[in-house]
Design a protein around this motif. Structure first.
Motif, PDB file in Angstrom:
ATOM      1  N   THR A  43      15.025  -0.732  -3.387  1.00 39.17           N
ATOM      2  CA  THR A  43      14.856   0.730  -2.404  1.00 39.17           C
ATOM      3  C   THR A  43      15.170  -0.458  -0.232  1.00 39.17           C
ATOM      4  O   THR A  43      14.385  -1.476  -0.932  1.00 39.17           O
ATOM      5  CB  THR A  43      13.584   1.528  -2.365  1.00 39.17           C
ATOM      6  N   ASP A  44      15.417   0.374   0.093  1.00 41.81           N
ATOM      7  CA  ASP A  44      15.230  -0.047   1.511  1.00 41.81           C
ATOM      8  C   ASP A  44      14.165  -1.053   1.848  1.00 41.81           C
ATOM      9  O   ASP A  44      13.899  -1.686   2.782  1.00 41.81           O
ATOM     10  CB  ASP A  44      15.499   0.590   2.588  1.00 41.81           C
ATOM     11  N   TYR A  45      12.877  -0.178   1.602  1.00 40.90           N
ATOM     12  CA  TYR A  45      11.910  -0.147   2.080  1.00 40.90           C
ATOM     13  C   TYR A  45      11.194  -0.945   1.766  1.00 40.90           C
ATOM     14  O   TYR A  45       9.932  -1.914   1.970  1.00 40.90           O
ATOM     15  CB  TYR A  45      10.885   1.686   2.484  1.00 40.90           C
ATOM     16  N   ILE A  46      11.826  -1.329   0.177  1.00 40.68           N
ATOM     17  CA  ILE A  46      11.507  -2.493  -0.646  1.00 40.68           C
ATOM     18  C   ILE A  46       9.821  -2.182  -0.861  1.00 40.68           C
ATOM     19  O   ILE A  46       8.826  -2.891  -0.516  1.00 40.68           O
ATOM     20  CB  ILE A  46      11.334  -3.646   0.141  1.00 40.68           C
ATOM     21  N   ASP A  47       9.476  -1.234  -2.620  1.00 39.29           N
ATOM     22  CA  ASP A  47       8.014  -1.952  -3.045  1.00 39.29           C
ATOM     23  C   ASP A  47       7.181  -2.562  -2.898  1.00 39.29           C
ATOM     24  O   ASP A  47       7.276  -3.638  -3.494  1.00 39.29           O
ATOM     25  CB  ASP A  47       8.490  -1.371  -4.713  1.00 39.29           C
ATOM     26  N   VAL A  48       6.034  -2.074  -2.454  1.00 38.50           N
ATOM     27  CA  VAL A  48       4.858  -3.983  -2.069  1.00 38.50           C
ATOM     28  C   VAL A  48       3.839  -2.852  -2.376  1.00 38.50           C
ATOM     29  O   VAL A  48       3.039  -1.789  -2.297  1.00 38.50           O
ATOM     30  CB  VAL A  48       4.753  -4.304  -0.400  1.00 38.50           C
ATOM     31  N   VAL A  49       3.003  -3.687  -3.370  1.00 39.63           N
ATOM     32  CA  VAL A  49       1.956  -3.024  -3.163  1.00 39.63           C
ATOM     33  C   VAL A  49       0.502  -3.268  -2.039  1.00 39.63           C
ATOM     34  O   VAL A  49       0.144  -4.767  -1.803  1.00 39.63           O
ATOM     35  CB  VAL A  49       0.790  -3.646  -4.401  1.00 39.63           C
ATOM     36  N   PRO A  50      -0.104  -2.637  -1.457  1.00 38.56           N
ATOM     37  CA  PRO A  50      -1.176  -3.162  -0.116  1.00 38.56           C
ATOM     38  C   PRO A  50      -2.458  -3.617  -0.544  1.00 38.56           C
ATOM     39  O   PRO A  50      -2.159  -3.375  -1.447  1.00 38.56           O
ATOM     40  CB  PRO A  50      -1.957  -1.441   0.512  1.00 38.56           C
TER      41      PRO A  50
END
Length: 523
Positions: A43-50
């Motif tokens: 995805t454009d926003y790129i899944d990242v785990v906080p």
């Protein structure tokens, strides 16, 4: 602003694209270069785990409030580094509630400190730490305040931390943020050479968004800037690109939200959010004369594209359709058809398009990237599409490279990056390459000239790629246009290079939202 979204105040922009027949080959691969691995769609926003130390166990159960910095759990944070942060600059930030829910916003800490364009409610940046708050009125007319507390400085120009959102004074959600200062790009060297600035010309009123160059003149359209500056058409004589001269400015009463521009012969086509396609006679290029607006009545046209004797006008509303005109007689366009794409009502619309070899490649925002057969104007079947969760397809350019039909596509949102697609068989579109920049920035527009791709990448400025090997675009030239200290710059995601043309006269014509018309030497 994206026409159908301007009511929501999102501030998206678009412009048309162009294709030229020049060819360049700046990179000949050596025999030992390994074959690239097939890219995997993200995805454009790129899944990242906080993973910030200050984050809550549940984003729906905030522990902090919007008025007290001490309410944030900053144990485990590097407060010494946060306290040394310079209280200045324009930042773009990605806010995350969790790994799959994120949004982007901006703030600035110098000159006129702001959050999403409005003055900061609280601004405490310095030895005491980092705590800022800003307010917005949401679509339900409820006051929402965001409070940000800094936690870490992972690299120069970066700050991470936690935020809490309060609606009508009550904390309701929390999450993490990663902000980056836009004038401190720490990317590794790409080997690109700097492009030379030939001239810079301010636009008298409005936010410039698109440009078309013909007959020794550059036609720049602009959007209204708030309620104080009207949009319109600005005409520059660029016979001497080093010394452009503003020769006239044109706008219409209550009709100057003009977002796209193109020309054919003596006709200039302007995309109007209020009256469709406005036709001007430019037989005298320094003095455009109004001819008519098409197809008639109140209609929003956001971008225009000319291919041979056809004019395509992308209309977000009222029907979310592409208008196809015959422009064999350029000053007398004839409406041939209205092209629609199957979509979820109210969710998607044609934002931009590129016509190539009897196919129309449509950036249909949330519906994705759609390929249509336009051989017959009365029958335009969908041949294929490329779509993924969270997509906002915005701009593209298409050409033939090494015997294949290759499309370059980009979205418009934070994290949007360049995709290289093999569209030789539209029913089986394949992702074969990609280029990513800072996740806090967005692409806006692109132009393909032979095997060179020119991209207007907002805060990233102008980027030029050798795409003779489409799987591995090579950045060969760049120009950093964004200036955070410019008096017209804002904290919006949509700042920097937005429109671009390469007419083949040895120059690249760029519009920057703050600086106006920039003329660069072609690399």
């Amino acid at each position: 602003m994206t026409s159908s979204l301007r009511i929501l105040g999102t501030g998206l922009f678009a412009c048309a694209l162009s294709l030229s027949g020049c060819s360049h080959n700046d990179s000949v691969p050596g025999p030992s270069e390994p074959a690239p691995k097939p890219p995997v769609e993200r995805t454009d926003y790129i899944d990242v785990v906080p993973n910030e130390p200050c984050m809550d166990a549940s984003y729906a159960k905030p522990s902090a409030n919007c008025s007290d910095p001490a309410s944030f759990k900053l144990t485990g944070c590097d407060l010494k580094a946060v306290g040394a942060l310079e209280p200045s600059g324009v930042y773009q930030a990605i806010f995350r509630y969790n790994a799959t829910s994120a949004f982007g916003t901006g703030f600035r800490l110098d000159t006129t400190p702001s959050f999403l364009g409005d003055p900061l409610v609280r601004n405490e940046v310095g030895p005491q730490g980092f705590f800022i708050t800003g307010e917005i009125m949401n679509s339900q007319l409820r006051l929402q305040r965001y409070a940000l507390a800094g936690c870490r400085v992972p690299a120069p120009g970066h700050i991470t931390g936690c935020f809490v959102r309060c609606t009508d004074g009550v904390p309701d959600y929390s999450g993490t943020f990663h902000a980056q200062r836009m004038n401190l790009n720490q990317e590794e060297s790409t080997g690109a050479r700097d492009m030379r600035l030939v001239s810079e010309s301010a636009i008298p009123e409005g936010d410039p968004v698109d440009v078309y160059v013909t007959k020794g003149h550059a036609y720049v359209v602009s959007l209204p800037r708030g309620t104080k500056e009207a949009g319109g058409l600005n005409v520059f004589n660029v016979a001497d690109p080093a010394h452009p001269t503003l020769v006239t400015r044109v706008s219409l009463p209550n009709d100057n939200y003009w977002n796209g521009v193109w020309a054919k012969g003596d006709a200039l086509y302007v995309a109007s959010a209020d009256s469709g396609v406005i036709v001007y006679d430019i037989s005298n290029p320094a003095s455009p004369q109004y001819v008519r607006a098409l197809p008639g009545g109140a209609i929003d046209v956001h971008t225009v594209f000319v291919d041979g004797d056809r004019l395509y006008a992308m209309s977000p509303s009222p029907n979310g359709e592409t208008l196809l005109f015959d422009v064999a007689s350029p000053l007398e366009p004839q409406l041939l058809s209205r092209i629609s794409v199957p979509r979820e009502a109210g969710v998607s619309y044609p934002h931009d398009a590129f016509a190539y070899q009897d196919r129309l490649y449509v950036n249909h925002t949330r519906t994705g990237y759609v390929v249509m057969d336009v051989t017959r104007p009365d029958e335009t079947p969908v041949l294929g599409r490329y779509a993924f969760d969270g997509q906002y397809s915005h701009a593209n350019a298409v050409g033939t490279i090494n015997g294949r039909t290759i499309a370059f596509e980009g979205g418009e949102r934070f994290g949007a990056h360049l995709r290289v697609l093999d569209v030789t068989d539209p029913a089986k579109i394949r992702l074969i390459g990609e280029v990513k920049k800072r996740p806090q920035t967005s692409i806006h527009n692109m132009v393909l000239v032979g095997t060179r791709l020119y991209v207007a990448w907002y805060h990233e400025g102008v980027r030029v790629f050798d795409v003779s090997r489409p799987e591995q675009p090579k950045e060969i030239a760049a120009f950093d246009s964004f200036q955070e200290a410019h008096p017209r710059s804002t904290d919006s995601l949509y700042q920097g290079a937005i429109g671009i043309r390469v007419p083949g006269d040895g120059h690249v014509y760029v519009v920057d939202l703050s600086r106006g018309l920039l003329v660069l030497a072609e690399p």
